[in-house]
Design a protein around this motif. Structure first.
Motif, PDB file in Angstrom:
ATOM      1  N   LEU A 115       1.258 191.601   1.827  1.00 48.96           N
ATOM      2  CA  LEU A 115       2.657 191.828   2.173  1.00 48.96           C
ATOM      3  C   LEU A 115       3.410 190.508   2.255  1.00 48.96           C
ATOM      4  N   ILE A 116       4.554 190.464   1.616  1.00 47.38           N
ATOM      5  CA  ILE A 116       5.427 189.304   1.694  1.00 47.38           C
ATOM      6  C   ILE A 116       6.407 189.540   2.834  1.00 47.38           C
ATOM      7  N   ILE A 117       6.235 188.780   3.916  1.00 45.89           N
ATOM      8  CA  ILE A 117       7.045 188.994   5.104  1.00 45.89           C
ATOM      9  C   ILE A 117       8.424 188.374   4.905  1.00 45.89           C
ATOM     10  N   LYS A 118       9.419 189.200   4.876  1.00 44.64           N
ATOM     11  CA  LYS A 118      10.803 188.748   4.836  1.00 44.64           C
ATOM     12  C   LYS A 118      11.638 189.745   5.620  1.00 44.64           C
ATOM     13  N   GLU A 119      12.876 189.393   5.848  1.00 41.24           N
ATOM     14  CA  GLU A 119      13.718 190.248   6.675  1.00 41.24           C
ATOM     15  C   GLU A 119      13.898 191.615   6.031  1.00 41.24           C
ATOM     16  N   TYR A 120      13.674 192.644   6.842  1.00 44.73           N
ATOM     17  CA  TYR A 120      13.853 194.009   6.353  1.00 44.73           C
ATOM     18  C   TYR A 120      15.311 194.417   6.534  1.00 44.73           C
ATOM     19  N   VAL A 121      15.887 194.937   5.491  1.00 45.60           N
ATOM     20  CA  VAL A 121      17.288 195.361   5.513  1.00 45.60           C
ATOM     21  C   VAL A 121      17.331 196.860   5.251  1.00 45.60           C
ATOM     22  N   THR A 122      17.929 197.594   6.170  1.00 46.42           N
ATOM     23  CA  THR A 122      18.063 199.042   5.995  1.00 46.42           C
ATOM     24  C   THR A 122      19.059 199.347   4.896  1.00 46.42           C
TER      25      THR A 122
END
Length: 225
Positions: A115-122
């Motif tokens: 998993l590439i951890i980056k900010e999740y945007v809804t």
């Protein structure tokens, strides 16, 4: 056949003549099934046994697994020691309840190094609302926003599992990896804190009113008001 005897107390004549109204009770109200765990008979509409608390597994007729979107047969495939049922046409997957819980468990998500951890945007929903049948029982499933704030709308059968359209499992795991479940907990804590403060204000107001009433009663007793 079962009947309920109803006597009207509104019409004296009807009461004196003992006019009875026969209300037929449907047999489905009294149908029972046997609990898989304790063997006791319970109402057929219950999903949890009221005696032992066990979850009831309804006996459903076997249905050949097919995609609820495009009606094509599903194929089994394995990934990370888990077996899923995949639609090779639209990319949707079916996960039984236990497999879905494992796939969305925080400990498993955090251990996934791919998993590439980056900010999740809804993302806003673009698709029209469509209700689809369960892969196992064929009943219409419920639409549900995963964790209420993820924005990923999943199709869930309460008895059997979850259908995820192409890419939705990755979005859910991304949401979890970015701390989405912790954010949900923080929101719930803040919501509970606000409710507690409102309740405390109401309690204080009630106590003040009670003290005020007590004061005026005491004044009337002292001065004969």
């Amino acid at each position: 056949q079962s009947f309920i005897w109803v006597y009207s107390d509104l019409d004296p004549l009807a009461f004196l003549l003992s006019i009875r109204i026969n209300i037929r009770i449907t047999d489905t109200m009294y149908t029972t099934k046997i609990c898989n765990h304790c063997g006791k008979g319970i109402n057929s509409s219950l999903m949890l046994c009221p005696f032992c608390g066990g979850q009831i597994k309804d006996k459903t007729e076997y249905i050949a697994p097919c995609c609820p979107r495009c009606r094509k047969p599903l194929v089994s495939y394995s990934q990370k020691n888990e077996e899923y049922e995949l639609c090779s046409y639209c990319g949707g997957i079916w996960l039984d309840r236990i497999r879905f819980r494992r796939a969305t468990r925080e400990s498993d998500v955090y251990r996934d190094e791919s998993l590439i951890i980056k900010e999740y945007v809804t993302e806003p929903a673009h698709d029209s609302i469509t209700y689809i049948p369960c892969v196992r029982c064929g009943k219409i499933m419920n639409r549900k926003n995963f964790a209420r704030i993820s924005g990923v709308i999943i199709d869930e059968c309460g008895n059997h599992g979850v259908w995820l359209d192409a890419g939705e499992l990755e979005k859910i795991r991304h949401f979890i990896a970015d701390g989405g479940l912790e954010k949900l907990q923080d929101r719930e804590i803040e919501k509970n804190r606000i409710e507690i403060e409102r309740l405390a204000i109401k309690v204080d107001q009630t106590a003040f009113v009670q003290r005020l009433i007590h004061f005026w009663n005491f004044k009337r007793w002292m001065f004969g008001g």
